[in-house]
Design a protein around this motif. Structure first.
Motif, short mmCIF file in Angstrom:
data_model
loop_
_atom_site.label_atom_id
_atom_site.label_comp_id
_atom_site.label_asym_id
_atom_site.label_seq_id
_atom_site.Cartn_x
_atom_site.Cartn_y
_atom_site.Cartn_z
N ASP A 55 0.83 -1.21 0.00
CA ASP A 55 0.00 0.00 0.00
C ASP A 55 0.86 1.26 0.00
O ASP A 55 0.46 2.28 -0.57
N ALA A 56 2.04 1.21 0.62
CA ALA A 56 2.92 2.38 0.72
C ALA A 56 3.94 2.47 -0.40
O ALA A 56 4.73 3.40 -0.43
N GLY A 57 3.96 1.50 -1.30
CA GLY A 57 4.93 1.51 -2.38
C GLY A 57 6.34 1.15 -1.94
O GLY A 57 7.32 1.58 -2.54
N VAL A 58 6.45 0.34 -0.90
CA VAL A 58 7.75 -0.08 -0.37
C VAL A 58 8.01 -1.51 -0.81
O VAL A 58 7.14 -2.38 -0.71
N LYS A 59 9.22 -1.78 -1.29
CA LYS A 59 9.60 -3.11 -1.73
C LYS A 59 10.36 -3.83 -0.62
O LYS A 59 11.30 -3.28 -0.05
N LEU A 60 9.94 -5.05 -0.33
CA LEU A 60 10.57 -5.84 0.73
C LEU A 60 11.26 -7.05 0.13
O LEU A 60 10.86 -7.57 -0.91
N SER A 61 12.29 -7.49 0.82
CA SER A 61 12.97 -8.71 0.41
C SER A 61 12.18 -9.93 0.88
O SER A 61 11.18 -9.82 1.60
N VAL A 115 12.35 4.44 1.07
CA VAL A 115 11.02 4.78 1.61
C VAL A 115 10.82 6.29 1.49
O VAL A 115 11.74 7.08 1.70
N ARG A 116 9.60 6.70 1.15
CA ARG A 116 9.34 8.11 0.87
C ARG A 116 9.47 9.00 2.10
O ARG A 116 10.11 10.07 2.04
N ASN A 117 8.88 8.61 3.22
CA ASN A 117 8.89 9.48 4.40
C ASN A 117 8.70 8.64 5.66
O ASN A 117 8.53 7.42 5.61
N ARG A 118 8.71 9.31 6.80
CA ARG A 118 8.61 8.63 8.08
C ARG A 118 7.22 8.02 8.28
O ARG A 118 7.08 6.99 8.96
N GLY A 119 6.19 8.64 7.72
CA GLY A 119 4.86 8.07 7.83
C GLY A 119 4.75 6.72 7.17
O GLY A 119 4.17 5.77 7.74
N ASP A 120 5.31 6.58 5.98
CA ASP A 120 5.28 5.28 5.28
C ASP A 120 6.10 4.24 6.04
O ASP A 120 5.70 3.07 6.13
N LEU A 121 7.24 4.65 6.58
CA LEU A 121 8.07 3.71 7.34
C LEU A 121 7.32 3.22 8.57
O LEU A 121 7.36 2.03 8.91
N LEU A 122 6.60 4.12 9.25
CA LEU A 122 5.86 3.73 10.44
C LEU A 122 4.73 2.77 10.09
O LEU A 122 4.49 1.79 10.81
N LYS A 123 4.04 3.01 9.00
CA LYS A 123 2.95 2.12 8.59
C LYS A 123 3.47 0.72 8.31
O LYS A 123 2.87 -0.28 8.75
N VAL A 124 4.58 0.62 7.60
CA VAL A 124 5.12 -0.70 7.25
C VAL A 124 5.66 -1.41 8.48
O VAL A 124 5.42 -2.61 8.69
N ALA A 125 6.41 -0.68 9.32
CA ALA A 125 7.03 -1.30 10.49
C ALA A 125 5.99 -1.72 11.53
O ALA A 125 6.15 -2.74 12.20
N ALA A 126 4.93 -0.94 11.68
CA ALA A 126 3.93 -1.23 12.71
C ALA A 126 2.94 -2.31 12.28
O ALA A 126 2.33 -2.96 13.14
N ALA A 127 2.77 -2.51 10.99
CA ALA A 127 1.75 -3.44 10.51
C ALA A 127 2.02 -4.86 10.98
O ALA A 127 1.08 -5.60 11.34
N GLY A 128 3.27 -5.29 10.98
CA GLY A 128 3.61 -6.64 11.41
C GLY A 128 3.28 -6.89 12.88
O GLY A 128 2.54 -7.84 13.20
N PRO A 129 3.81 -6.06 13.81
CA PRO A 129 3.46 -6.27 15.22
C PRO A 129 1.97 -6.15 15.52
O PRO A 129 1.45 -6.88 16.36
#
Length: 506
Positions: free
Chosen positions: A284-290, A313-327
């Motif tokens: 959803d945030a346009g971030v590519k994961l390995s 990653v575009r900005n801190r908001g996108d990073l927070l969304k991706v990092a928080a989604a797993g937990p």
């Protein structure tokens, strides 16, 4: 529109004037040669064409000299105090960015309405610009990136790339043979960051080659598959206590591993949902994961998965969304299964016999056990519980460990997204120090400290724009994740039965 008003008029007029001057000089030279011939019969006549060639040669030499003076290469030695942590040089040779390119970036890409440049210096194979940020950081960065993408320039085939740079504002000139058309966005990547030295915004422009992900010699899927197979084995082993007491006997009693299948499925499901949460949020945030690498652990079955972010990653908001989604996904499922295990009786009517001391290992686990089981829970009195409690708690512990605010763990990324690079770095150092002290009393903490130090220490790669803070709702979610992880990892310090407290003997 008249010739003088045309965008091409000035260069055409300049070329016409030069030809007229050359013709005038040629006539003057011919007259001088004729006069010399009359004065000296033995003198060799000088032709007008020779004079024109000499003048043209002088002009060419002067133009080459001017071009060399214009293309003053900038030293690209890496400076200290990098605002680009995690940036790795991907070039076989150093790339020098000429002064003309720097001037174009300053005047055409940044300009006074977005980021007014006051100074610049070579940095990470690129250029670091210091100055004054104008307007809202997110909107200013959007303007800067748009200008970087649309700004075009010409590069001559006779020079190394980046040299003889010229702004292209005319499609006819751009299409001229020998002068290919190029965009700055195809060659460079811009970052808007906070300089850790003075906490002021800086803009960094680097060649795109330096931010391309490095490729390993072993395919990711092959390495991830190998780790996954070992993790499945440790998840099964963890749920067979008989084999845990004698690991060497495992291969002689592989049939016993099937007894650990239910527990492995529950814990593996929590870990898998955790990774699915990352994947969906990243998409959803346009971030590519390995490909996720599942780390085996003989103590709790697995330490979870290691997933690299392979693009910027575009900005801190996108990073927070991706990092928080797993937990969020893992904690939600694990907490639900934990409550279910406390409320449902064992399927076989017996369950698993445990000592209540096990509930002291986690503040969350102990608090729920006291709340739900009540007076049944007493120190020194064994009780039967549904094994789903232990399976779900293992999944919660794996999520909590990944939520530690350190390095490139989910918690480390969450901390950076919420509080910035400087605060998160200090928090990570404190966390690793506490984890090191905890390793003196817990083998799980020891192995996790080693894992962070060698595999997940970081630093986290730069975001395109690190100044804009995330929305308050996402910050609240990130704080809740860190707090919940803390509740899972901290021990429960209170007695389950206060009546067992006796007077101290002095």
């Amino acid at each position: 529109q008249t010739k003088d008003e045309s965008p091409n008029a000035e260069p055409l007029n300049s070329a016409l004037t030069s030809l007229q001057n050359i013709d005038r000089y040629a006539k003057a030279a011919a007259d001088s040669a004729a006069q010399t011939k009359d004065e000296s019969p033995n003198a060799e006549p000088v032709s007008a064409s020779d004079t024109v060639r000499n003048i043209d040669g002088d002009a060419t030499a002067a133009a080459d000299s001017a071009a060399q003076e214009q293309v003053v290469e900038v030293d690209v030695n890496v400076a200290s105090g990098s605002p680009l942590p995690g940036m790795k040089q991907q070039l076989e040779e150093a790339v020098s960015i000429p002064k003309a390119t720097v001037d174009i970036l300053k005047d055409q890409v940044f300009s006074f309405d977005t980021f007014f440049v006051t100074s610049h210096e070579p940095y990470e194979g690129g250029i670091l610009f210091k100055g004054n940020l104008r307007g809202v950081p997110a909107k200013s960065f959007e303007k800067i990136t748009t200008r970087l993408e649309v700004t075009r320039y010409l590069k001559s085939r006779s020079f190394h790339r980046y040299k003889c740079v010229q702004i292209c504002e005319c499609s006819d000139l751009c299409a001229a043979p020998g002068y290919p058309q190029n965009k700055f966005g195809d060659e460079f990547k811009v970052f808007l960051l906070i300089n850790p030295e003075d906490e002021k915004p800086v803009a960094v422009v680097v060649p795109k080659q330096t931010v391309e992900p490095a490729t390993g010699s072993v395919p990711e899927w092959a390495a991830a598959g190998a780790f996954g197979v070992v993790t499945i084995f440790t998840l099964l082993l963890r749920n067979v206590p008989v084999l845990q007491d004698n690991l060497l006997s495992t291969f002689d009693n592989l049939e016993l591993l099937k007894d650990g299948l239910p527990g492995a499925l529950v814990t593996g499901l929590i870990v898998g949902v955790h990774e699915i949460g990352h994947i969906l949020a990243a998409r959803d945030a346009g971030v590519k994961l390995s490909v996720p690498y599942f780390v085996p652990s003989w103590q709790i079955g697995s330490f979870g998965g290691i997933t690299r972010i392979v693009n910027i990653v575009r900005n801190r908001g996108d990073l927070l969304k991706v990092a928080a989604a797993g937990p969020v996904a893992g904690f939600s499922l694990g907490f639900g299964l934990l409550l279910l295990g406390f409320t449902l009786p064992p399927s076989d009517g017996l369950g698993i016999i445990v000592d209540p001391a096990i509930f002291h290992q986690s503040f969350l686990l102990g608090g729920l056990a006291k709340l739900i089981l009540g007076d049944v829970l007493k120190e020194g009195t064994q009780l039967s519980i549904n094994p789903l409690v232990l399976w779900a708690w293992a999944g919660l512990l794996i999520n909590a460990i990944n939520s530690i605010p350190a390095g490139e763990l989910d918690g480390g990324r969450i901390a950076l997204a919420m509080w910035g690079r400087k605060v998160s770095s200090r928090l990570g150092s404190v966390t690793i120090a506490l984890l090191g002290l905890s390793s003196l009393f817990s083998d799980v903490a020891f192995y996790w400290a080693v894992l962070i130090f060698f595999l997940q220490r970081g630093p986290i790669a730069p975001l395109s724009e690190e100044i804009t803070e995330p929305e308050n709702s996402y910050i609240g979610l990130g704080v809740a994740i860190l707090f919940l992880g803390l509740l899972v990892c901290l021990p429960y310090p209170f007695l389950f039965d206060p009546s067992q407290v006796t007077d101290f003997d002095f």
